[in-house]
Design a protein around this motif. Structure first.
Motif, PDB file in Angstrom:
ATOM      1  N   TYR A 175      36.228  -6.620 -20.098  1.00 33.80           N
ATOM      2  CA  TYR A 175      35.122  -6.858 -21.013  1.00 33.80           C
ATOM      3  C   TYR A 175      34.188  -5.659 -20.974  1.00 33.80           C
ATOM      4  O   TYR A 175      34.189  -4.868 -20.027  1.00 33.80           O
ATOM      5  CB  TYR A 175      34.362  -8.134 -20.653  1.00 33.80           C
ATOM      6  CG  TYR A 175      33.858  -8.191 -19.227  1.00 33.80           C
ATOM      7  CD1 TYR A 175      32.644  -7.611 -18.877  1.00 33.80           C
ATOM      8  CD2 TYR A 175      34.593  -8.822 -18.242  1.00 33.80           C
ATOM      9  CE1 TYR A 175      32.169  -7.656 -17.579  1.00 33.80           C
ATOM     10  CE2 TYR A 175      34.127  -8.878 -16.929  1.00 33.80           C
ATOM     11  CZ  TYR A 175      32.921  -8.292 -16.611  1.00 33.80           C
ATOM     12  OH  TYR A 175      32.464  -8.338 -15.323  1.00 33.80           O
ATOM     13  N   ALA A 176      33.392  -5.531 -22.032  1.00 34.89           N
ATOM     14  CA  ALA A 176      32.437  -4.428 -22.093  1.00 34.89           C
ATOM     15  C   ALA A 176      31.127  -4.797 -21.419  1.00 34.89           C
ATOM     16  O   ALA A 176      30.426  -3.942 -20.871  1.00 34.89           O
ATOM     17  CB  ALA A 176      32.180  -4.048 -23.547  1.00 34.89           C
ATOM     18  N   MET A 177      30.815  -6.094 -21.429  1.00 33.97           N
ATOM     19  CA  MET A 177      29.518  -6.545 -20.928  1.00 33.97           C
ATOM     20  C   MET A 177      29.622  -8.006 -20.513  1.00 33.97           C
ATOM     21  O   MET A 177      30.439  -8.758 -21.057  1.00 33.97           O
ATOM     22  CB  MET A 177      28.481  -6.396 -22.056  1.00 33.97           C
ATOM     23  CG  MET A 177      27.049  -6.466 -21.647  1.00 33.97           C
ATOM     24  SD  MET A 177      25.965  -6.407 -23.120  1.00 33.97           S
ATOM     25  CE  MET A 177      26.734  -5.136 -24.121  1.00 33.97           C
ATOM     26  N   LYS A 178      28.800  -8.388 -19.549  1.00 32.74           N
ATOM     27  CA  LYS A 178      28.753  -9.770 -19.102  1.00 32.74           C
ATOM     28  C   LYS A 178      27.297 -10.203 -19.006  1.00 32.74           C
ATOM     29  O   LYS A 178      26.468  -9.508 -18.412  1.00 32.74           O
ATOM     30  CB  LYS A 178      29.450  -9.914 -17.747  1.00 32.74           C
ATOM     31  CG  LYS A 178      29.394 -11.317 -17.145  1.00 32.74           C
ATOM     32  CD  LYS A 178      30.094 -11.330 -15.793  1.00 32.74           C
ATOM     33  CE  LYS A 178      29.942 -12.675 -15.106  1.00 32.74           C
ATOM     34  NZ  LYS A 178      30.565 -12.679 -13.772  1.00 32.74           N
ATOM     35  N   LEU A 179      26.997 -11.350 -19.598  1.00 33.26           N
ATOM     36  CA  LEU A 179      25.645 -11.900 -19.534  1.00 33.26           C
ATOM     37  C   LEU A 179      25.687 -13.112 -18.621  1.00 33.26           C
ATOM     38  O   LEU A 179      26.320 -14.123 -18.939  1.00 33.26           O
ATOM     39  CB  LEU A 179      25.156 -12.311 -20.926  1.00 33.26           C
ATOM     40  CG  LEU A 179      25.380 -11.293 -22.058  1.00 33.26           C
ATOM     41  CD1 LEU A 179      24.873 -11.853 -23.376  1.00 33.26           C
ATOM     42  CD2 LEU A 179      24.724  -9.969 -21.746  1.00 33.26           C
TER      43      LEU A 179
END
Length: 417
Positions: A175-179
């Motif tokens: 993934y590019a980003m994780k929130l």
């Protein structure tokens, strides 16, 4: 035109007998009910579907965002994927050159090259952790895909970083980003089955702003423009309301023409309107006007003051946002629990509701309170529905019987008078 397609699923004892009988009758009448119908069976059911905003006019190809839901049985199969399908509107069926005198009907000549009749995968991205409860692309940049996970996180993917084939994407960066405000580790995903990210909604006015709701009742707003390549994990939401619904939230929706107003609904049977500028509750509906928990709420894209909500008893209420604490404008009865609902992006009074138990998708004309079409091809509960922005009556629906349907009702049945 009805497009031939493979059977949905094998009819067995896991399907209620009444659903089996309804499906058989539905199958016999599809040529009368649809201008276009394409049914597909997948290995796993999808909990989400969304048409992308683009259209390849040379082949009339549409892209659809879907997911694979294994309920954590096979984590390696958990994925989001982009499929393509052509509804063949680019073929000039009515040309005299395509008229077969022997069979007395229009047919394209043998030299005509057809796209694939059914859905085919254009890109598959393995899901990093948990199950994908809902996936949506960013309105301002459809290459950015956001997915709500059962592990309490939101994963952000950049489609352009995953190649163009499934085999390439499986080996790409997860993934590019994780929130996630629960876990700061990029490498260890801690599944929190008690507080799933249930739904997400993107802000149409401010790029990168999204809202998420959780099974334990939190409502959070995130800004993915705060992304840093050095640290792809954002663990601080812009806003966090921990008690938006003490019994748990099920859906969240941004007001289309406003950058700060969010509607949320859940198990306490009220719809609440929140202002992100002050983190305050502006108003909420009477909890006696819904029963069994509200599963979905959506703003009308043509009228931001019109909000719809659907509950587990099958009631769909339409609200004037200025009078949310009063009685709804009107109520519609789907007939069984409503899993989700979607307003048409093309026709203001048209709304579709999906049945969580009956497997039906009903299209309503809200101006007359009338059901104008019922799609009965699913044999188990419908998980999500999506309208197509380019074709006023084209929809996609996904259900627990592993089916993905793309369909357009016969125009003479649904055209407004």
């Amino acid at each position: 035109m009805t497009d031939a397609a493979p059977e949905l699923v094998d009819i067995d004892n896991s399907i209620p007998e009444v659903s089996q009988e309804r499906y058989i009758h539905w199958k016999k009448n599809t040529k009368l009910l649809y201008d276009y119908l394409n049914t597909n069976a997948t290995k796993w059911p999808s909990l989400t579907c969304q048409f992308f905003p683009d259209l390849d006019t040379s082949t009339d190809s549409h892209r659809i965002l879907l997911s694979s839901f294994t309920s954590s049985q096979l984590p390696e199969d958990e994925a989001i994927y982009i499929s393509k399908i052509s509804t063949l509107d680019h073929i000039k069926w009515s040309s005299l050159n395509n008229f077969d005198m022997d069979e007395m009907e229009f047919k394209p000549d043998n030299s005509t090259k057809f796209p694939s009749k059914n859905l085919y995968n254009d890109l598959t991205v393995r899901f990093p952790g948990g199950d994908c409860n809902r996936a949506r692309y960013l309105p301002q940049n459809p290459d950015v895909i956001l997915a709500a996970s059962s592990d309490g996180s939101i994963y952000v993917f950049n489609r352009t970083k995953h190649g163009t084939t499934a085999s390439q994407s499986l080996n790409s960066t997860r993934y590019a980003m994780k929130l996630s405000s629960a876990n700061k580790s990029q490498d260890i995903v801690q599944v929190d089955e008690t507080n799933e990210t249930v739904s997400i909604s993107c802000n149409g006015q401010k790029e990168g702003l999204l809202a998420s709701c959780y099974s334990q009742g939190q409502l959070k707003v995130w800004d993915i423009s705060a992304y840093s390549h050095a640290d792809p994990i954002i663990n601080q939401p812009v806003i966090s309301l921990n008690d938006a619904d003490p019994k748990g939230l099920n859906d969240v929706s941004w007001m289309p023409l406003h950058d700060s107003l969010i509607a949320a609904c859940g198990e306490s049977n009220y719809v609440a309107l929140h202002d992100t500028r002050s983190s305050e509750l502006i108003s909420q509906s009477d909890s006696n006007l819904h029963q069994g928990g509200i599963n979905a709420c959506k703003f009308n894209p043509h009228n931001s003051l019109l909000l719809a909500s659907g509950d587990a008893e099958g009631t769909v209420n339409l609200w004037d946002l200025r009078k949310l604490d009063k009685a709804p404008i009107k109520s519609l009865q789907h007939g069984s629990a409503v899993s989700t609902l979607e307003w048409s992006p093309n026709l203001e009074p048209i709304i579709a509701t999906a049945g969580q138990n009956d497997g039906l998708v009903k299209i309503w004309d809200a101006s007359t309170d009338r059901v104008i079409f019922t799609h009965g091809g699913h044999m188990l509960g419908v998980n999500d529905i999506a309208w197509n922005a380019h074709d006023p009556w084209l929809l996609c629906s996904v259900a627990n019987d592993n089916s993905v349907h793309v369909w357009r009702p016969a125009r003479h049945l649904v055209e407004l008078q």
